[in-house]
Design an enzyme around this catalytic site. Structure first.
Site, PDB file in Angstrom:
ATOM      1  CB  SER A  88      -1.135  -0.191   1.603  1.00  0.00           C
ATOM      2  OG  SER A  88      -1.829  -1.109   1.181  1.00  0.00           O
ATOM      3  CB  THR A 190      -2.032   4.412   4.423  1.00  0.00           C
ATOM      4  OG1 THR A 190      -2.851   3.854   3.420  1.00  0.00           O
ATOM      5  CG2 THR A 190      -1.096   5.957   3.859  1.00  0.00           C
ATOM      6  CB  THR A 208      -0.785   6.437   0.675  1.00  0.00           C
ATOM      7  OG1 THR A 208      -1.532   5.040   0.350  1.00  0.00           O
ATOM      8  CG2 THR A 208      -1.711   6.762   0.220  1.00  0.00           C
ATOM      9  NE  ARG A 218      -8.662   7.422  -4.129  1.00  0.00           N
ATOM     10  CZ  ARG A 218      -8.613   6.874  -2.756  1.00  0.00           C
ATOM     11  NH1 ARG A 218      -6.595   7.104  -2.619  1.00  0.00           N
ATOM     12  NH2 ARG A 218      -9.238   7.220  -1.587  1.00  0.00           N
ATOM     13  CG  ASP A 221      -6.603   9.709   2.925  1.00  0.00           C
ATOM     14  OD1 ASP A 221      -6.929   9.509   2.327  1.00  0.00           O
ATOM     15  OD2 ASP A 221      -6.483   9.650   4.726  1.00  0.00           O
ATOM     16  CB  THR A 241      -4.891   4.736   7.439  1.00  0.00           C
ATOM     17  OG1 THR A 241      -4.802   3.969   6.422  1.00  0.00           O
ATOM     18  CG2 THR A 241      -5.213   4.045   8.909  1.00  0.00           C
ATOM     19  N   GLY A 242      -7.681   4.574   5.536  1.00  0.00           N
ATOM     20  CA  GLY A 242      -8.653   3.924   5.402  1.00  0.00           C
ATOM     21  C   GLY A 242      -9.241   4.786   3.743  1.00  0.00           C
TER      22      GLY A 242
HETATM   23  N1  ASP Z   1      -5.873   6.344   2.633  1.00  0.00           N
HETATM   24  C1  ASP Z   1      -5.686   5.766   1.769  1.00  0.00           C
HETATM   25  C2  ASP Z   1      -6.167   5.972  -0.020  1.00  0.00           C
HETATM   26  O1  ASP Z   1      -7.596   6.270   0.606  1.00  0.00           O
HETATM   27  C3  ASP Z   1      -5.370   4.466   1.782  1.00  0.00           C
HETATM   28  C4  ASP Z   1      -5.128   3.814   3.024  1.00  0.00           C
HETATM   29  O2  ASP Z   1      -4.521   4.220   4.435  1.00  0.00           O
HETATM   30  O3  ASP Z   1      -4.679   2.730   3.158  1.00  0.00           O
HETATM   31  O4  ASP Z   1      -5.552   6.571  -0.463  1.00  0.00           O
END
Ligand code: ASP
Length: 328
Positions: A88, A190, A208, A218, A221, A241-242
């Site tokens: 990631s 991330t 990330t 794309r 965040d 993260t997420g």
């Molecule tokens: N927050 C990250 C994103 O949306 C992804 C992740 O935390 O794994 O790009």
């Protein structure tokens, strides 16, 4: 010599900026002496997920020179960016649906100054490039081909970020080409890192490759100040993260730090920011996790779903912890 943001601010600050800010603050805010009583003299580093090596690297930098928070953040995050097994972040990160690895990262210093790169391709260390944006340009964000051009000018080497493993997984994914961000599996790994030294200075970074098989173009965040990362040297710092879209729409890390400013304790601030996301969205199968730290070194963590863990290092101790979550 090019005019950097810092030169510009210095110039401006000496003429108008500082007196203006001071006069607003004097009328709007109570004095905050209390927040600045530093009793915890330890260096503290927190990272999202099981990024122990990153934490130990950052702590090693702070043990040598605890004023060098940006190097601690950069070197810590570099270890994950270079790791092909973390799919990631950086090298070995899963590509977008066109097969390109596109990287997002940002870094903030103790004064709240920031540098960021979005949609950067073919450079292994976006956090280092983001730091260069902070330190050597008049801007906060460089994106796409502009960010890559800047990275090259700064002497970073262009590399192929795909690995045999990520290529094979991508080939498999293409058979159905279904897009479904999943909770807690490696598609969310991330690294967000926040650090505080023993005199209460703080910094943070986030890096990330974004959501696996996202649409080309794309940006998530992670490189956006106030979404994936926020540092306010007076009150605290937070990183997320997420599913980035929900973090972006809710300015999640800015909100956490703003809640600290308004007197929340750090755990309650994390919980309130996650609940704000849950209130506005269907989050049954969605994960967002946050970690935060206040100026005194108190820490908090919270997530929507179970399974979000984070590493905390303080003094000689490093522990992997599972955050409390809204759904149990
Ligand atoms: N927050 C990250 C994103 O949306 C992804 C992740 O935390 O794994 O790009």
């Amino acid at each position: 010599m090019p005019l950097t943001r810092r030169h510009f601010q210095k110039l401006l600050g000496s003429v108008i900026t500082i007196p203006l800010i001071k006069s607003c603050r004097a009328s709007e805010e109570k004095p905050q002496e209390d927040t600045h009583i530093i009793t915890n003299k330890n260096n503290i580093v927190l990272s999202t997920w099981n990024n122990q090596r990153a934490n130990l690297t950052a702590m090693g930098v702070l043990d040598t020179d605890n004023s060098d928070l940006l190097t601690a953040i950069e070197k810590g995050i570099n270890t994950v960016e270079a790791d092909p097994n973390d799919m990631s972040v950086g090298y070995g990160g899963r590509p977008d649906r066109d097969g390109n690895v596109t990287l997002d990262a940002c870094i903030m210093d103790k004064n709240g100054e920031a540098g960021s790169v979005t949609y950067l391709q073919n450079y292994m260390h976006p956090i280092s490039v983001a730091r260069k944006v902070l330190e050597s340009t008049p801007h906060v964000i460089l994106s796409g081909s502009g960010a890559a051009k800047f990275a090259s000018e700064q002497g970073y080497e262009s590399v192929d970020l795909l690995t045999d493993k990520s290529k094979a997984e991508y080939a498999e994914w293409l058979k159905k080409a279904e897009y479904s961000p999943k909770v807690n599996i490696e598609r969310h790994d991330t690294i967000g890192m926040i650090a505080r030294n023993g005199i209460g200075e703080m910094s943070g970074g986030c890096s990330t490759s974004g959501l696996a098989y996202k649409m080309a173009g794309r940006v998530g965040d992670s490189p956006i100040i106030g979404a994936g990362l926020y540092v306010d040297g007076e009150y605290g710092c937070a990183t997320a993260t997420g599913l980035g879209e929900l973090v972006l729409e809710n300015c999640t890390t800015f909100l956490i730090v703003e809640l600290l400013r308004h007197g929340y304790d750090v755990q309650s601030a994390c919980e309130e920011a996650i609940k704000r996301i849950i209130k506005k969205n269907n989050t049954k199968d969605i994960q967002v996790g946050v970690i935060a730290m206040d100026i005194k070194g108190n820490t908090g963590a919270y997530s929507i779903q179970k399974g979000f863990n984070y590493v905390k290092s303080e003094g000689k101790n490093t522990t992997l912890n599972e955050a409390n979550s809204y759904y149990r």
